[in-house]
Enzyme design. Structure first.
Site, short mmCIF file in Angstrom:
data_model
loop_
_atom_site.label_atom_id
_atom_site.label_comp_id
_atom_site.label_asym_id
_atom_site.label_seq_id
_atom_site.Cartn_x
_atom_site.Cartn_y
_atom_site.Cartn_z
N GLU A 114 6.56 27.62 11.86
CA GLU A 114 5.42 26.96 11.72
C GLU A 114 4.09 27.70 11.42
O GLU A 114 3.46 27.49 10.60
CB GLU A 114 5.25 25.66 12.48
CG GLU A 114 6.52 24.77 12.40
CD GLU A 114 6.98 24.10 11.05
OE1 GLU A 114 6.11 24.08 10.44
OE2 GLU A 114 8.04 23.84 11.16
N HIS A 129 3.91 29.41 8.08
CA HIS A 129 3.64 28.47 7.11
C HIS A 129 1.95 28.28 6.96
O HIS A 129 1.29 28.29 6.18
CB HIS A 129 4.09 27.07 7.06
CG HIS A 129 5.54 26.63 6.87
ND1 HIS A 129 5.98 27.16 5.76
CD2 HIS A 129 6.59 26.12 7.49
CE1 HIS A 129 7.28 26.95 5.54
NE2 HIS A 129 7.73 26.29 6.74
N HIS A 136 -4.48 -4.48 4.57
CA HIS A 136 -3.72 -4.42 5.62
C HIS A 136 -4.38 -4.38 6.77
O HIS A 136 -4.06 -4.37 7.99
CB HIS A 136 -2.68 -3.80 5.58
CG HIS A 136 -1.65 -3.79 4.50
ND1 HIS A 136 -0.80 -4.97 4.71
CD2 HIS A 136 -1.45 -3.63 3.11
CE1 HIS A 136 -0.06 -5.15 3.53
NE2 HIS A 136 -0.53 -4.23 2.58
N LYS A 190 5.83 -4.72 -6.37
CA LYS A 190 6.29 -5.54 -7.47
C LYS A 190 6.65 -6.72 -7.18
O LYS A 190 6.03 -7.77 -7.58
CB LYS A 190 7.50 -4.91 -8.22
CG LYS A 190 7.17 -3.30 -8.64
CD LYS A 190 8.44 -2.69 -9.27
CE LYS A 190 9.66 -2.72 -8.32
NZ LYS A 190 9.06 -1.47 -7.10
N ALA A 206 -3.11 -4.97 -3.87
CA ALA A 206 -4.18 -4.00 -4.41
C ALA A 206 -3.68 -2.76 -4.90
O ALA A 206 -2.64 -2.40 -4.77
CB ALA A 206 -5.02 -3.53 -3.15
P1 ADP Z 1 8.44 -3.54 -4.30
O1 ADP Z 1 8.88 -5.10 -4.60
O2 ADP Z 1 7.67 -2.86 -5.26
O3 ADP Z 1 9.83 -2.69 -3.79
P2 ADP Z 1 7.16 -5.22 -2.29
O4 ADP Z 1 6.19 -6.08 -2.79
O5 ADP Z 1 8.48 -5.81 -1.89
O6 ADP Z 1 7.48 -3.94 -2.93
O7 ADP Z 1 6.13 -4.59 -1.25
C1 ADP Z 1 6.59 -4.61 0.25
C2 ADP Z 1 5.41 -4.87 1.21
O8 ADP Z 1 4.57 -3.63 0.92
C3 ADP Z 1 4.61 -5.91 0.88
O9 ADP Z 1 5.05 -7.30 1.30
C4 ADP Z 1 3.02 -5.59 1.25
O10 ADP Z 1 2.82 -5.87 2.53
C5 ADP Z 1 3.28 -4.12 1.08
N1 ADP Z 1 2.50 -3.72 -0.14
C6 ADP Z 1 3.28 -3.05 -1.40
N2 ADP Z 1 2.63 -2.89 -2.35
C7 ADP Z 1 1.20 -3.52 -1.98
C8 ADP Z 1 0.02 -3.38 -2.63
N3 ADP Z 1 -0.02 -2.75 -4.02
N4 ADP Z 1 -0.97 -4.10 -2.18
C9 ADP Z 1 -0.96 -4.36 -0.80
N5 ADP Z 1 0.35 -4.45 -0.03
C10 ADP Z 1 1.34 -3.93 -0.70
#
Ligand code: ADP
Length: 529
Positions: free
Chosen positions: A303, A306, A220, A83, A40
């Site tokens: 703090e 700030h 999530h 990604k 998402a």
């Molecule tokens: P990247 O390859 O960009 O470093 P990952 O795809 O390995 O990142 O992401 C790691 C975890 O973070 C995923 O397994 C997922 O649980 C969560 N996550 C990261 N981006 C998203 C997203 N856009 N939507 C939902 N979950 C995400």
């Protein structure tokens, strides 16, 4: 060679040379359970990628129109933005095998291993076509050639060449293999990789904006057990987590559940999420308080400095919370703010932010008459901003509307010696003026500083509500709720519409998801009955 090393007791850290995976270092998954609905907050990237699914499912549709199918795409963006997840979802939705490898695994100290692995993987991929090959960290092999590298640089060039040969080979073989690659530093890639017929698409997957974060939270939050209304919770959490990536959000949700379990709660509650966010931002709370009372006083007044300067400066970010609980990542205390979503700042805003950041040290100076090392992180930020204003953003009248690129060549400054002196002098002047302004402000508001600091010493944590109780409303109106923040941006949820050509596919995928939900429901009812 493998045999030789095996004889020496199996040197560790040499995948492919007698490792348990045999000579195959890439991972292969045939039935991935990842879907687009699991990804998402990156709708644009998803759309681009959806086209690949459509192509893998209905190649004729494209061929009939005479379109050449894109060979591959590079997914570029900061770590943890999804990604890998996107690549997996592409394979999952298309129902094709997913072969993945990390770029660094091609790189071995032995000549010829890299190119060999590339050859082998693509051979396998062609046999399994249609399928998706995913190369993570492609910059490890695809860096610009001729720029040297850590040893084995010829080996790297050879590996890259082999990759190019394989990708070009597809166009004649017409095998339906899509190559996706991930990197967080596209600027370092060899231009040969980005030529048409190779990775001709570059898809940027950035950190999500506030609406994107709501969608990711919805993904999530689903598996968690909570009595809260999910959408309201997601909106609230998205507001509190600017700059978080998908991986951070996944982490927050899981942490919240763990915290709830630790306290033996039956359902995850809102304050568990708040604790989880703090933990992801600042690290673990330190149990052992090794601070002396005097040091603790210093932290509290720092703090409070700030918090109070931010409170009375018009352009400072809204405050979320001030805390003097020491946390893992070296922080003795912190003030948490709600930064702006987009990075378009005016000079006034930057100057106020600089003042607010100097507020900690200024407060120490006023109250104790001496300063401590606790401000080094603040000062580093200030230095970065000030030089950014002058060198990059052309905001300094003396230096003018110029923007210098310092990354081009780290050894040669892109400006003259004279300009260099001017920049330093102006930077110092900005900081001096800002510091004087902060000292003046905090001297005027000394009573407020003391009020907040003493309350901090008593309670350790102050929320924005506590601040309002102590000081009354902040004199400047501020946007801090979800609805206020997204007002005027066209709808309060992410835009998930798709172009005509992909409608069929989307309907198909949605129908499949719906059917799965029904199935799941049935199964759950079946087990509970
Ligand atoms: P990247 O390859 O960009 O470093 P990952 O795809 O390995 O990142 O992401 C790691 C975890 O973070 C995923 O397994 C997922 O649980 C969560 N996550 C990261 N981006 C998203 C997203 N856009 N939507 C939902 N979950 C995400």
């Amino acid at each position: 060679m493998g045999g030789m090393f095996k004889g020496m007791g199996g040197m560790p850290g040499m995948p492919g040379q007698g490792s348990s995976k045999g000579h195959k270092v890439y991972e292969k998954a045939t039935a991935l359970k990842v879907n687009f609905k699991d990804v998402a907050g990156c709708e644009e990237a998803k759309l681009e990628i959806m086209e690949f699914v459509n192509f893998l499912k209905n190649p004729e549709h494209y061929r009939n129109l005479g379109a050449k199918i894109p060979r591959g795409a590079i997914l570029q963006g900061p770590p943890g933005t999804g990604k890998t997840l996107l690549a997996k979802a592409t394979a999952g939705e298309a129902g094709v095998p997913f072969l993945s490898i990390s770029g660094s695994e091609f790189m071995e100290m032995f000549v010829g291993v890299g190119p060999n692995r590339v050859r082998e993987m693509f051979k396998d991929a062609r046999e399994q076509a249609p399928c998706i090959v995913f190369i993570d960290e492609i910059d490890a092999i695809g860096g610009k050639r001729g720029q040297g590298g850590m040893g084995g640089h010829d080996e790297r060039a050879n590996t890259l060449n082999q990759l190019l040969v394989e990708m070009d080979g597809f166009s004649t073989g017409a095998a339906d293999v899509v190559v996706l690659a991930g990197t967080n530093r596209e600027d370092t890639l060899d231009p040969a990789l980005l030529r048409p017929g190779r990775f001709d698409r570059q898809i940027y997957v950035g950190a999500p904006d506030i609406k994107g974060r709501v969608s990711i939270f919805m993904v999530h939050l689903k598996p968690l057990k909570t009595d809260l209304v999910l959408l309201d919770l997601a909106k609230k959490m998205a507001t509190m987590t600017p700059g978080f990536t998908g991986a951070d959000i996944a982490n927050v949700c899981n942490e919240a559940a763990l915290i709830a379990a630790r306290h033996d709660c039956k359902s995850v509650e809102e304050h568990h999420f708040e604790q989880a966010i703090e933990r992801v931002v600042g690290g673990l709370e330190k149990k052992s308080r090794v601070l002396s009372p005097q040091e603790k006083r210093t932290v509290a007044y720092h703090e409070a400095g700030h918090a109070i300067s931010g409170w009375y400066l018009e352009h400072a970010h809204p405050l979320l919370k001030v805390s003097i609980v020491p946390r893992g990542k070296g922080a003795l205390g912190y003030a948490m703010y709600l930064p702006k979503e987009l990075s378009l700042h005016t000079t006034d805003q930057l100057l106020d932010m600089i003042c607010m950041t100097l507020g900690g040290r200024a407060s120490e100076q006023i109250i104790f008459g001496k300063i401590s090392t606790g401000a080094s992180d603040d000062l580093r930020k200030v230095t970065q901003w000030v030089y950014g204003m002058i060198i990059q953003y052309g905001m300094n009248p003396q230096v003018g509307h110029l923007s210098f690129d310092l990354n081009q060549n780290p050894y040669i400054k892109p400006f003259s010696e004279q300009t260099s002196h001017l920049i330093d002098a102006e930077a110092r002047q900005y900081v001096e003026e800002a510091y004087a302004r902060t000292i003046q402000l905090l001297t005027e508001k000394r009573a407020d500083v003391e009020l907040v600091a003493e309350e901090l010493l008593k309670n350790e944590v102050l929320t924005k509500e506590d601040m309002v109780r102590l000081l009354g409303d902040r004199p400047w109106g501020e946007k801090s709720t979800y609805d206020e923040l997204v007002a005027g941006t066209g709808g309060d949820m992410e835009d998930t519409s798709v172009p005509e050509g992909l409608k069929n596919l989307k309907d198909e995928l949605d129908a499949k998801d719906a059917a799965e939900l029904v199935e799941e429901d049935k199964r759950e009812k079946g087990t509970s009955a």
